[in-house]
Motif scaffolding. Structure first.
Motif, PDB file in Angstrom:
ATOM      1  N   PRO A 152      -0.522   0.374  -2.162  1.00 41.37           N
ATOM      2  CA  PRO A 152      -0.963  -1.019  -2.212  1.00 41.37           C
ATOM      3  C   PRO A 152       0.053  -1.917  -1.494  1.00 41.37           C
ATOM      4  CG  PRO A 152      -0.038  -0.377  -4.326  1.00 41.37           C
ATOM      5  CD  PRO A 152      -0.030   0.860  -3.459  1.00 41.37           C
ATOM      6  N   SER A 153      -0.442  -2.878  -0.717  1.00 41.01           N
ATOM      7  CA  SER A 153       0.469  -3.811  -0.060  1.00 41.01           C
ATOM      8  C   SER A 153       0.969  -4.867  -1.039  1.00 41.01           C
ATOM      9  CB  SER A 153      -0.229  -4.496   1.124  1.00 41.01           C
ATOM     10  OG  SER A 153      -1.341  -5.248   0.678  1.00 41.01           O
ATOM     11  N   THR A 162      10.982  -5.955   0.545  1.00 36.82           N
ATOM     12  CA  THR A 162       9.729  -5.323   0.116  1.00 36.82           C
ATOM     13  C   THR A 162       8.979  -4.736   1.305  1.00 36.82           C
ATOM     14  OG1 THR A 162       9.432  -6.661  -1.869  1.00 36.82           O
ATOM     15  CG2 THR A 162       7.438  -5.809  -0.835  1.00 36.82           C
ATOM     16  N   ALA A 163       8.831  -5.533   2.362  1.00 39.91           N
ATOM     17  CA  ALA A 163       8.086  -5.081   3.540  1.00 39.91           C
ATOM     18  C   ALA A 163       8.747  -3.860   4.173  1.00 39.91           C
ATOM     19  CB  ALA A 163       7.980  -6.215   4.554  1.00 39.91           C
ATOM     20  N   GLN A 164      10.047  -3.923   4.380  1.00 38.08           N
ATOM     21  CA  GLN A 164      10.762  -2.816   5.017  1.00 38.08           C
ATOM     22  C   GLN A 164      10.691  -1.548   4.168  1.00 38.08           C
ATOM     23  OE1 GLN A 164      14.695  -4.376   5.583  1.00 38.08           O
ATOM     24  NE2 GLN A 164      14.064  -5.841   7.143  1.00 38.08           N
ATOM     25  N   ILE A 213       8.572   3.870   3.185  1.00 38.89           N
ATOM     26  CA  ILE A 213       7.926   4.880   2.347  1.00 38.89           C
ATOM     27  C   ILE A 213       6.725   5.476   3.073  1.00 38.89           C
ATOM     28  CG2 ILE A 213       6.574   5.208   0.234  1.00 38.89           C
ATOM     29  CD1 ILE A 213       8.478   3.196  -1.118  1.00 38.89           C
ATOM     30  N   GLY A 214       5.925   4.610   3.684  1.00 33.00           N
ATOM     31  CA  GLY A 214       4.761   5.096   4.423  1.00 33.00           C
ATOM     32  C   GLY A 214       5.129   5.950   5.617  1.00 33.00           C
ATOM     33  N   ARG A 215       6.299   5.701   6.186  1.00 33.89           N
ATOM     34  CA  ARG A 215       6.768   6.462   7.340  1.00 33.89           C
ATOM     35  C   ARG A 215       7.434   7.784   6.948  1.00 33.89           C
ATOM     36  NH1 ARG A 215       7.360   3.685  12.209  1.00 33.89           N
ATOM     37  NH2 ARG A 215       9.033   5.128  12.776  1.00 33.89           N
ATOM     38  N   ASN A 216       7.760   7.965   5.670  1.00 33.47           N
ATOM     39  CA  ASN A 216       8.458   9.178   5.240  1.00 33.47           C
ATOM     40  C   ASN A 216       7.690  10.425   5.693  1.00 33.47           C
ATOM     41  OD1 ASN A 216       9.075  11.485   3.180  1.00 33.47           O
ATOM     42  ND2 ASN A 216      10.728  10.012   2.900  1.00 33.47           N
ATOM     43  N   PRO A 217       8.388  11.408   6.259  1.00 27.62           N
ATOM     44  CA  PRO A 217       7.692  12.584   6.818  1.00 27.62           C
ATOM     45  C   PRO A 217       6.965  13.449   5.798  1.00 27.62           C
ATOM     46  CG  PRO A 217      10.084  12.849   6.922  1.00 27.62           C
ATOM     47  CD  PRO A 217       9.833  11.433   6.542  1.00 27.62           C
ATOM     48  N   ASN A 218       7.249  13.293   4.502  1.00 23.15           N
ATOM     49  CA  ASN A 218       6.503  14.057   3.493  1.00 23.15           C
ATOM     50  C   ASN A 218       5.066  13.573   3.376  1.00 23.15           C
ATOM     51  OD1 ASN A 218       8.884  15.355   2.993  1.00 23.15           O
ATOM     52  ND2 ASN A 218       9.029  14.792   0.846  1.00 23.15           N
ATOM     53  N   ILE A 219       4.792  12.398   3.911  1.00 22.92           N
ATOM     54  CA  ILE A 219       3.454  11.824   3.852  1.00 22.92           C
ATOM     55  C   ILE A 219       2.743  12.084   5.178  1.00 22.92           C
ATOM     56  CG2 ILE A 219       2.148   9.680   3.680  1.00 22.92           C
ATOM     57  CD1 ILE A 219       4.358   8.670   1.811  1.00 22.92           C
ATOM     58  N   ALA A 251      -1.946  -6.131   4.185  1.00 28.70           N
ATOM     59  CA  ALA A 251      -2.208  -4.717   4.444  1.00 28.70           C
ATOM     60  C   ALA A 251      -2.063  -4.396   5.930  1.00 28.70           C
ATOM     61  CB  ALA A 251      -3.606  -4.345   3.947  1.00 28.70           C
ATOM     62  N   LYS A 252      -2.488  -5.311   6.788  1.00 28.85           N
ATOM     63  CA  LYS A 252      -2.398  -5.079   8.234  1.00 28.85           C
ATOM     64  C   LYS A 252      -0.956  -4.915   8.673  1.00 28.85           C
ATOM     65  CE  LYS A 252      -3.583  -7.086  12.730  1.00 28.85           C
ATOM     66  NZ  LYS A 252      -4.186  -8.247  13.438  1.00 28.85           N
ATOM     67  N   GLU A 253      -0.043  -5.754   8.141  1.00 28.61           N
ATOM     68  CA  GLU A 253       1.368  -5.659   8.524  1.00 28.61           C
ATOM     69  C   GLU A 253       1.969  -4.336   8.055  1.00 28.61           C
ATOM     70  OE1 GLU A 253       5.662  -7.953   7.871  1.00 28.61           O
ATOM     71  OE2 GLU A 253       3.808  -8.884   7.141  1.00 28.61           O
ATOM     72  N   LEU A 254       1.613  -3.920   6.830  1.00 27.58           N
ATOM     73  CA  LEU A 254       2.099  -2.638   6.327  1.00 27.58           C
ATOM     74  C   LEU A 254       1.594  -1.497   7.208  1.00 27.58           C
ATOM     75  CD1 LEU A 254       3.430  -0.746   4.324  1.00 27.58           C
ATOM     76  CD2 LEU A 254       1.542  -1.148   2.733  1.00 27.58           C
TER      77      LEU A 254
END
Length: 390
Positions: A25-26, A63-65, A70-76, A91-94
């Motif tokens: 969630p953003s 928060t944004a960074q 987290i979204g960039r983490n290679p486990n995902i 959501a678009k920025e995330l």
């Protein structure tokens, strides 16, 4: 030749050790929709957090960074971003922050879909399709130079600094020697060690940054404790630490720093929420709360958290293995369901400290290649906690 592990190669050249669809969630307003999507799609993971709106300046930047990291983490392997539609961190920025990794990525905005039921239905269909796609991916052999571990401890006792932390330090040195990365943090538990750690910096500038970061944390804690009217709130270590035989924050700090080993040089100091620009041994500038530390390390790219605990803790992180190590054989016997490695065997004379360091290093490789740690087996995910700037 470097040692190796078996991981999932990503489009940007990184390697994940898990292959998850993450529902992020953003903003906290979208958390329940994100959770319901994850519940509808087994083996997806939900990233709960209480932020994303009513924040300004550095607070919102962190928060944004952090969420982008987290979204960039290679486990995902794939991400569904869920937004409300009127939040400050949209959501678009995330999604745009994650997109450059090349992983599968979609957004669902509740207000655009019409209501939460429609948003859940759409998000579930997207996540299920992602899961089917990534299930075709297979592990391949990779050098340990692609691994990054987070060093984090909690529930420390006298055995932590004597055995568990030094043994983890040996494993960390071995990993870094072969091009891997290791993140030390918990500045609240490094007070008084800044001059020691600075001597291990790659150059004078990094040494100064180490000293400045720990000095600033000490000044912050001094102010916080001075202003407290409750005497019990002024202690810098917990009652559990005292009960476990630690006498002071100095003793705790001298033991805590040992997680970073002795041989590796500190290459960089970076802020919580940021992604480091260097490889090797790193210092993350941030608080000592277990959850905030683990979250910052995951956002920085750590695929594994190595977590010494003398008193014992079951906590884990969604999508990232948290390997528990205790130097206390009594804790291991009581909490076998939650502890992965009994470093207390060093105290009982069953092995040497170096042998235990080698065992922890091998456990890192095994977990990186797919072995589940205890926190994963029981679904523990308590450590996701985003720092809020004062």
């Amino acid at each position: 030749m470097n040692d190796s592990f078996w991981g999932y190669e990503r489009e940007n050249g990184q390697y994940g050790i898990r292959n998850h669809v993450a529902i992020i969630p953003s903003v906290f307003c979208a958390a329940k929709v994100a959770e319901r999507i994850a519940q509808n799609v087994p083996r997806s993971i939900f990233m709960r957090h209480p932020v994303g709106c009513s924040q300004v300046g550095n607070d919102l930047d962190t928060t944004a960074q952090t969420l982008i990291g987290i979204g960039r983490n290679p486990n995902i392997a794939a991400v569904v971003v869920v937004g409300l539609g009127c939040e400050r961190f949209k959501a678009k920025e995330l999604a745009e922050g994650i997109a450059s990794t090349g992983k599968r990525l979609e957004t669902v905005v509740i207000q655009e879909e019409g209501d939460t039921l429609r948003a859940i239905e759409k998000g579930s269909r997207i996540a299920q399709a992602m899961l089917e796609a990534i299930s075709q991916e297979r592990r391949r052999e990779a050098s340990v130079s692609h691994l990054m571990i987070g060093l984090n401890c909690g529930g420390s006792d006298m055995t932590s600094g004597l055995v568990a932390n030094p043994a983890l330090g040996i494993a960390s040195d071995r990993l870094v020697e072969q091009g891997g990365s290791s993140i030390l943090s918990e500045l609240t538990e490094l007070l008084g060690t800044q001059h020691i750690l600075a001597r291990r910096a790659i150059n004078e500038q990094v040494g100064k940054e180490i000293e400045d970061a720990i000095n600033a944390m000490e000044e912050h804690l001094t102010k916080q404790t001075r202003e407290s009217t409750n005497e019990n709130r002024r202690h810098l270590i917990s009652t559990g630490n005292y009960d476990g035989g630690l006498s002071s924050v100095v003793e705790k700090s001298l033991g805590s720093m040992k997680k970073s080993g002795e041989k590796a040089k500190f290459m960089e100091v970076f802020a919580t929420g940021a992604i480091p620009s260097k490889r090797g041994l790193l210092l993350m500038d941030g608080p000592g709360h277990d959850g905030e530390v683990a979250t910052g390390q995951v956002a920085a790219g750590a695929q594994i958290i190595c977590f010494p605990t003398g008193r014992g803790t079951p906590s884990g992180f969604p999508g990232v293995p948290v390997v528990k190590i205790t130097g206390n054989p009594h804790t291991y016997n009581r909490m076998r369901a939650n502890i992965d490695i009994n470093a207390g065997e060093v105290l009982s004379g069953q092995c040497s400290l170096n042998e235990m360091g080698d065992r922890i290093y091998q456990e890192i490789l095994d977990v990186a290649s797919g072995k589940l740690c205890k926190a994963e087996e029981f679904g523990h995910d308590e450590l996701l906690c985003i720092t809020r700037k004062p």
